[in-house]
Design an enzyme around this catalytic site. Structure first.
Site, PDB file in Angstrom:
ATOM      1  N   ALA A   1      41.449 -79.059 -18.033  1.00 17.86           N
ATOM      2  CA  ALA A   1      41.284 -79.590 -16.779  1.00 17.86           C
ATOM      3  C   ALA A   1      41.386 -78.816 -15.364  1.00 17.86           C
ATOM      4  O   ALA A   1      41.538 -78.278 -14.419  1.00 17.86           O
ATOM      5  CB  ALA A   1      42.786 -80.164 -16.321  1.00 17.86           C
ATOM      6  N   GLY A   2      40.085 -78.023 -15.822  1.00 22.27           N
ATOM      7  CA  GLY A   2      39.230 -77.153 -14.874  1.00 22.27           C
ATOM      8  C   GLY A   2      38.635 -77.710 -13.748  1.00 22.27           C
ATOM      9  O   GLY A   2      38.313 -78.924 -13.803  1.00 22.27           O
TER      10      GLY A   2
ATOM     11  N   GLU B   1      34.272 -61.041  -3.540  1.00 16.18           N
ATOM     12  CA  GLU B   1      35.012 -61.416  -2.506  1.00 16.18           C
ATOM     13  C   GLU B   1      36.839 -60.997  -2.445  1.00 16.18           C
ATOM     14  O   GLU B   1      37.272 -61.673  -1.890  1.00 16.18           O
ATOM     15  CB  GLU B   1      34.649 -63.157  -4.042  1.00 16.18           C
ATOM     16  CG  GLU B   1      34.298 -64.006  -2.745  1.00 16.18           C
ATOM     17  CD  GLU B   1      34.105 -66.101  -2.906  1.00 16.18           C
ATOM     18  OE1 GLU B   1      34.226 -66.200  -4.287  1.00 16.18           O
ATOM     19  OE2 GLU B   1      33.402 -66.246  -2.168  1.00 16.18           O
TER      20      GLU B   1
ATOM     21  N   LYS C   1      31.805 -72.124   4.151  1.00 17.00           N
ATOM     22  CA  LYS C   1      33.385 -72.062   3.086  1.00 17.00           C
ATOM     23  C   LYS C   1      33.916 -73.233   2.290  1.00 17.00           C
ATOM     24  O   LYS C   1      34.451 -73.365   1.547  1.00 17.00           O
ATOM     25  CB  LYS C   1      33.062 -70.330   2.354  1.00 17.00           C
ATOM     26  CG  LYS C   1      34.184 -70.127   1.661  1.00 17.00           C
ATOM     27  CD  LYS C   1      33.501 -69.409   0.531  1.00 17.00           C
ATOM     28  CE  LYS C   1      34.107 -69.390  -0.722  1.00 17.00           C
ATOM     29  NZ  LYS C   1      33.631 -69.416  -1.635  1.00 17.00           N
TER      30      LYS C   1
HETATM   31  P1  FAD Z   1      38.405 -73.669 -15.745  1.00 18.20           P
HETATM   32  O1  FAD Z   1      37.971 -73.792 -14.224  1.00 18.20           O
HETATM   33  O2  FAD Z   1      38.842 -71.781 -16.068  1.00 18.20           O
HETATM   34  O3  FAD Z   1      39.275 -74.544 -15.967  1.00 18.20           O
HETATM   35  C1  FAD Z   1      39.861 -74.041 -17.393  1.00 18.20           C
HETATM   36  C2  FAD Z   1      40.718 -74.897 -17.554  1.00 18.20           C
HETATM   37  O4  FAD Z   1      40.720 -74.739 -19.057  1.00 18.20           O
HETATM   38  C3  FAD Z   1      42.480 -74.395 -16.860  1.00 18.20           C
HETATM   39  O5  FAD Z   1      42.766 -75.787 -17.037  1.00 18.20           O
HETATM   40  C4  FAD Z   1      42.367 -73.692 -18.359  1.00 18.20           C
HETATM   41  O6  FAD Z   1      44.117 -73.913 -18.175  1.00 18.20           O
HETATM   42  C5  FAD Z   1      42.307 -74.702 -19.623  1.00 18.20           C
HETATM   43  N1  FAD Z   1      42.737 -73.548 -20.289  1.00 18.20           N
HETATM   44  C6  FAD Z   1      42.267 -72.518 -21.281  1.00 18.20           C
HETATM   45  N2  FAD Z   1      42.241 -72.015 -21.891  1.00 18.20           N
HETATM   46  C7  FAD Z   1      43.145 -73.616 -22.701  1.00 18.20           C
HETATM   47  C8  FAD Z   1      43.304 -73.870 -24.378  1.00 18.20           C
HETATM   48  N3  FAD Z   1      43.068 -72.600 -24.902  1.00 18.20           N
HETATM   49  N4  FAD Z   1      44.387 -74.659 -23.788  1.00 18.20           N
HETATM   50  C9  FAD Z   1      44.372 -75.704 -23.126  1.00 18.20           C
HETATM   51  N5  FAD Z   1      44.033 -75.284 -21.930  1.00 18.20           N
HETATM   52  C10 FAD Z   1      42.818 -74.564 -21.651  1.00 18.20           C
HETATM   53  N6  FAD Z   1      31.879 -71.111  -8.216  1.00 18.20           N
HETATM   54  C11 FAD Z   1      31.703 -71.546  -7.158  1.00 18.20           C
HETATM   55  O7  FAD Z   1      30.698 -72.717  -7.712  1.00 18.20           O
HETATM   56  N7  FAD Z   1      31.876 -71.582  -6.110  1.00 18.20           N
HETATM   57  C12 FAD Z   1      32.494 -70.462  -5.976  1.00 18.20           C
HETATM   58  O8  FAD Z   1      32.759 -69.778  -4.914  1.00 18.20           O
HETATM   59  C13 FAD Z   1      33.261 -69.431  -6.562  1.00 18.20           C
HETATM   60  N8  FAD Z   1      33.692 -68.484  -6.472  1.00 18.20           N
HETATM   61  C14 FAD Z   1      34.452 -68.004  -7.373  1.00 18.20           C
HETATM   62  C15 FAD Z   1      35.513 -67.036  -7.343  1.00 18.20           C
HETATM   63  C16 FAD Z   1      36.426 -66.950  -8.169  1.00 18.20           C
HETATM   64  C17 FAD Z   1      37.484 -65.610  -8.441  1.00 18.20           C
HETATM   65  C18 FAD Z   1      36.354 -66.980 -10.025  1.00 18.20           C
HETATM   66  C19 FAD Z   1      37.061 -66.748 -10.724  1.00 18.20           C
HETATM   67  C20 FAD Z   1      35.475 -67.601  -9.979  1.00 18.20           C
HETATM   68  C21 FAD Z   1      34.472 -68.240  -9.300  1.00 18.20           C
HETATM   69  N9  FAD Z   1      33.453 -70.004  -9.181  1.00 18.20           N
HETATM   70  C22 FAD Z   1      33.039 -69.929  -8.235  1.00 18.20           C
HETATM   71  C23 FAD Z   1      33.046 -69.980 -10.406  1.00 18.20           C
HETATM   72  C24 FAD Z   1      33.972 -70.809 -11.074  1.00 18.20           C
HETATM   73  O9  FAD Z   1      35.329 -70.815 -10.480  1.00 18.20           O
HETATM   74  C25 FAD Z   1      34.108 -71.649 -12.412  1.00 18.20           C
HETATM   75  O10 FAD Z   1      32.712 -71.558 -12.907  1.00 18.20           O
HETATM   76  C26 FAD Z   1      34.706 -72.694 -12.569  1.00 18.20           C
HETATM   77  O11 FAD Z   1      35.950 -72.288 -12.525  1.00 18.20           O
HETATM   78  C27 FAD Z   1      34.478 -72.647 -14.569  1.00 18.20           C
HETATM   79  O12 FAD Z   1      35.033 -74.523 -14.235  1.00 18.20           O
HETATM   80  P2  FAD Z   1      35.277 -75.039 -15.777  1.00 18.20           P
HETATM   81  O13 FAD Z   1      35.950 -76.292 -15.721  1.00 18.20           O
HETATM   82  O14 FAD Z   1      34.715 -74.594 -16.519  1.00 18.20           O
HETATM   83  O15 FAD Z   1      36.373 -73.874 -16.444  1.00 18.20           O
END
Ligand code: FAD
Length: 405
Positions: A11-12, A170, A378
């Protein structure tokens, strides 16, 4: 006809965007939508540097998944995925198994240490909200211990940040604002504290406009942050890091805190699926399916897409993850109706890096900006992400409204 089961893992930004778009367009009787996530909450990964520095609380950067899903249409399962069996179409979690007709993998990113000795043991990583809390508490512990100990070990007050990319910069921006607060809170003279950014590459923020990079470095240096550029970390130990300064020249930086912010990879569960991947990221087909697996979609940081203009991968961002989620929902609907899927083309609106709560640099809608204007933008971007997932209600509840700070 049997109702298909759409199983969404994570749920990212990517997983939630898939689910909220599916629940808008699918009738409750048309499909079983099941969302599995490790925690009962979603956390804003893009705000984790703030939680890590302590400028926001963990509570401020997360919200309940149930606040944004329609439980009449989506079954939410709080569980940790432990295995994904693609040929058997079964996902195993710590509380049970789930079968699927369509699978969406959105399990996000993990820190990448590139095999550098000791980093996995001795460096902290801004990998998720619990890890961010650990960094905040670790730094506070070092300050509290310094102020109590009779023979003072000043290296407790040295913070090394590995990586001058987006996340590193950041985080440094937040530390620049947070350190003076910590000094006041723990009676620590400001000149005792060192915050050092160590970067292997010859530049800060590769890919950013040089004028904006110069501005960022100047602003951070004005807040007391030191930069050691072109000096790779070769080893981390319980006492600090060893950096390479020349052919045979090394320097050991004794530090109470080492935060590694120099690289991400996809979730390592991907590597056990048998799907071809690079650092746990799957080079997806144009409609975001895993090559050779017509019922498996990959979203967000677990997906790898090449920008045809530059022939380089798109950076993993929340911006792209949310757009992919939207497209995956459409493509699953298309498959359910027997229609062709669509090609995903990212609509890049720009990129803004914060330098603390009151400063930022970036490019948005083709315009270069820095300072308060960029900082305002931002916060608007952060609020927009909340709005796209949870509408006005979530934006009002969790949004950033200190817009003109
Ligand atoms: P995530 O958002 O990481 O979500 C993954 C989900 O999966 C989480 O809820 C986690 O708990 C769940 N999960 C993981 N493993 C398991 C498991 N085994 N079982 C069940 N659930 C699990 N991007 C931008 O566009 N702009 C920005 O300004 C920016 N700033 C950033 C700043 C920081 C400090 C960081 C770390 C990243 C930043 N990013 C930014 C990048 C962005 O956060 C990521 O690209 C984004 O979060 C990816 O989304 P996602 O849905 O793939 O994964």
């Amino acid at each position: 006809m049997k109702r298909p089961t759409i199983l969404v893992l994570g749920a990212g930004y990517g997983g939630l965007s898939t689910v909220v778009n599916l629940q808008k367009s699918i009738g409750a009787d048309d499909a079983n939508i099941v969302l599995i996530n490790k925690n009962e909450y979603h956390y804003e990964s893009t705000w984790l540097h703030e939680a890590a520095a302590g400028t926001l609380t963990p509570e401020q950067v997360r919200y309940d998944v149930k606040d944004v899903i329609n439980e009449g249409k989506v079954q939410f399962v709080q569980a940790e995925v432990t295995a994904i069996d693609i040929p058997g179409k079964v996902v195993t979690t710590n509380v049970g198994t789930h079968t699927y007709d369509y699978l969406v993998i959105g399990l996000g990113f993990e820190g990448e240490t590139f095999g550098i000795t000791g980093l996995d043991k001795y460096a902290l990583s801004i990998a998720n909200v619990k890890a961010a809390r650990q960094i905040r508490e670790h730094i506070e512990y070092q300050f509290a211990t310094w102020s109590l100990e009779e023979v003072k070990d000043d290296s407790r007050l040295t913070i090394v940040v590995g990586g001058a990319g987006f996340t590193g910069i950041e985080f440094l921006g937040e530390l620049g604002n947070r350190v003076p607060e910590l000094c006041e809170e723990f009676d620590v003279p400001k000149e005792k504290v060192r915050v050092i950014c160590v970067e292997a590459a010859p530049m800060v923020l590769p890919g950013f406009d040089p004028e904006l990079v110069t501005y960022a470095v100047r602003q951070l240096e004005a807040k007391g942050i030191e930069f050691s550029i072109g000096t790779p970390v070769v080893e981390a130990t319980p006492e600090g890091v060893n950096i390479k300064k020349g052919e045979d020249e090394f320097e050991f930086i004794k530090a109470g805190t080492v935060v590694w912010a120099a690289g991400v990879r996809g979730n390592r569960l991907i590597e056990e699926t048998g799907i071809e991947n690079m650092r746990a990221r799957v080079k997806v087909d144009k409609d975001l399916r895993a090559p050779g697996h017509s019922d498996v979609f990959i979203v967000g940081d677990c997906a790898l897409m090449i920008n045809e203009e530059t022939n380089r991968p798109y950076p993993p961002t929340a911006q792209i993850a949310m757009q992919q989620g939207d497209m995956i929902a459409n493509n699953i609907l298309a498959l359910m109706k027997g229609e062709p899927t669509s090609k995903f083309v990212p609509d890049l609106k720009g990129s803004i890096a914060s330098l603390g709560d009151d400063d930022a640099i970036g490019v948005a809608f083709g315009k270069k900006m820095f300072g308060k204007k960029a900082s305002f933008m931002k916060k608007m971007v952060d609020n927009r992400a909340l709005f796209l997932i949870g509408g006005v209600g979530l934006t009002l509840k969790k949004g950033k409204f200190n817009l003109l700070k």
